[in-house]
Design a protein around this motif. Structure first.
Motif, PDB file in Angstrom:
ATOM      1  N   ARG A   1      65.446 -10.180 101.605  1.00  0.00           N
ATOM      2  CA  ARG A   1      64.164  -9.478 101.653  1.00  0.00           C
ATOM      3  C   ARG A   1      63.613  -9.649 103.060  1.00  0.00           C
ATOM      4  O   ARG A   1      63.651 -10.744 103.607  1.00  0.00           O
ATOM      5  CB  ARG A   1      63.160 -10.075 100.659  1.00  0.00           C
ATOM      6  CG  ARG A   1      63.554 -10.013  99.192  1.00  0.00           C
ATOM      7  CD  ARG A   1      62.489 -10.754  98.384  1.00  0.00           C
ATOM      8  NE  ARG A   1      62.830 -10.930  97.005  1.00  0.00           N
ATOM      9  CZ  ARG A   1      62.389 -10.155  96.014  1.00  0.00           C
ATOM     10  NH1 ARG A   1      61.596  -9.135  96.298  1.00  0.00           N
ATOM     11  NH2 ARG A   1      62.732 -10.391  94.764  1.00  0.00           N
TER      12      ARG A   1
ATOM     13  N   SER B   1      57.729  -2.987 101.248  1.00  0.00           N
ATOM     14  CA  SER B   1      58.220  -3.798 100.126  1.00  0.00           C
ATOM     15  C   SER B   1      57.796  -5.251 100.252  1.00  0.00           C
ATOM     16  O   SER B   1      57.768  -5.978  99.250  1.00  0.00           O
ATOM     17  CB  SER B   1      59.744  -3.698 100.021  1.00  0.00           C
ATOM     18  OG  SER B   1      60.371  -4.248 101.173  1.00  0.00           O
ATOM     19  N   HIS B   2      57.458  -5.717 101.456  1.00  0.00           N
ATOM     20  CA  HIS B   2      57.006  -7.103 101.606  1.00  0.00           C
ATOM     21  C   HIS B   2      55.649  -7.323 100.943  1.00  0.00           C
ATOM     22  O   HIS B   2      55.283  -8.462 100.662  1.00  0.00           O
ATOM     23  CB  HIS B   2      56.948  -7.480 103.090  1.00  0.00           C
ATOM     24  CG  HIS B   2      57.851  -8.615 103.458  1.00  0.00           C
ATOM     25  ND1 HIS B   2      59.145  -8.731 102.985  1.00  0.00           N
ATOM     26  CD2 HIS B   2      57.665  -9.705 104.249  1.00  0.00           C
ATOM     27  CE1 HIS B   2      59.698  -9.834 103.470  1.00  0.00           C
ATOM     28  NE2 HIS B   2      58.817 -10.446 104.237  1.00  0.00           N
TER      29      HIS B   2
END
Length: 360
Positions: free
Chosen positions: A77, A91-92
């Motif tokens: 990630r 997305s973080h």
């Protein structure tokens, strides 16, 4: 969205973002106000932190109508490459972290990914189809050289004769050319190498910790020499900045060994748009208004158009001209074929110690 000021106690080196805008799901916004007493004499260099996560599952599924795969694996990630335009930055926010500097300095690694992968593809009733890697963040970002999670995932899929696709701009992929070449001989893998520009300075500014354009051409050559079908990913194409290079990028990639090509106009979803605008103001201030005007021309007057069918192509005369140029260049260079169909019929559990061998 107004970005917060830079933290004065941090010194940045080769980072795409400059600040940490709050994640969109956070209930509170933090605003720094100086009283004049909190500025250190020697700011500390901001370094990358890699956190280990014990994932509970590893194969992600999707039903998106405008992408070509239905399952993917992301061993990491966040991404230290720091590409300012990266569509994965938002997305973080799901981790409560900023899509800005946190995305490229606070990385999460999943070392149990290979074990989970073996369990999930080995379940009764599993229907085999190619698994895509590199669809969100790069599986060959700098941490992979030390952790080897991606290599172990490839080993699992090779043992099971499971097809896979790969997109990367990370030079560590050349470390795994032995495994990838062996899988290519069984029609189990295709690779895509992202080549955004041939301008070394622009690459350093846009993608501060990614390999240089010269290295990416070497990656294409290395993979192709090993028999891996390589697609050059001329993406994203950004008006004014790199779209004028499109034909030269495709030519260089073809000469290095690429056999097919793909192209996507720049996308600026959610928090990416203000981060990209800030980058323009810092790195290309004289071009900023022109770049954003041309992007909006392709996106219905907005910074981004998230609609299925439009988000990957854009719309209007600007976008259509770009796609026509791409189509003509592909045909002229012999890059207009399709990637080979991967073989799903070889899929089977690897033999275990004590198994009876087949007579046929």
């Amino acid at each position: 969205m107004t970005l917060p000021p830079r933290h004065p106690e941090e010194r940045l080196r080769a980072r795409g973002a400059d600040t940490r805008p709050d994640a969109r799901f956070e209930p509170y916004q933090r605003i720094r106000e100086s009283d004049g007493w909190d500025y250190p004499e020697d700011p500390v260099l901001l370094r990358t932190e890699v956190t280990i996560e014990q994932a509970r599952s590893i194969i992600a599924r999707n039903t998106s109508p405008d992408i070509t795969f239905d399952r993917s694996v992301n061993p990491y990630r966040g991404c230290e490459h720091g590409c300012i335009y990266c569509f994965a930055r938002p997305s973080h926010a799901y981790l409560g972290l900023s899509p800005g500097l946190d995305f490229e300095t606070r990385i999460t690694a999943k070392p149990n990914a290979p074990d989970l992968l073996a369990v999930e593809i080995g379940r009764r009733g599993y229907a085999v189809a190619p698994i895509a890697f590199g669809t969100n963040t790069d599986p060959y970002q700098p941490a992979e050289a030390r952790l080897g999670i991606m290599r172990a995932c490839i080993g699992v899929l090779s043992d099971w004769n499971h097809p896979m696709t790969l997109v990367t701009r990370g030079a560590t992929v050349m470390r795994d050319v032995d495994l990838l070449g062996d899988m290519a001989g069984r029609r189990l893998v295709t690779a895509g190498v992202s080549l955004t520009t041939l301008d070394a300075q622009l690459s350093r500014d846009l993608e501060p910790r990614a390999p240089s354009p010269t290295t990416r051409l070497k990656m294409i050559e290395c993979l192709a020499r090993a028999g891996v079908p390589v697609r050059v990913m001329a993406a994203p194409m950004i008006p004014v900045l790199n779209e004028h290079e499109l034909e030269r990028i495709l030519t260089a990639a073809r000469d290095a060994g690429a056999s097919t090509a793909a192209m996507i106009p720049v996308r600026l979803p959610l928090e990416v748009a203000p981060l990209f605008r800030d980058w323009l103001d810092r790195h290309r201030p004289g071009m900023a208004a022109h770049v954003m005007s041309r992007i909006q021309t392709m996106r219905g007057g907005r910074d981004n158009d998230p609609r299925f069918g439009a988000r990957m192509r854009g719309e209007g005369g600007e976008a259509e001209l770009l796609h026509k140029r791409f189509k003509l260049a592909k045909k002229r260079l012999g890059l207009d074929g399709q990637s080979p169909v991967l073989d799903c019929n070889l899929f089977a559990p690897p033999p275990r110690s004590g198994d009876q061998l087949s007579l046929f």
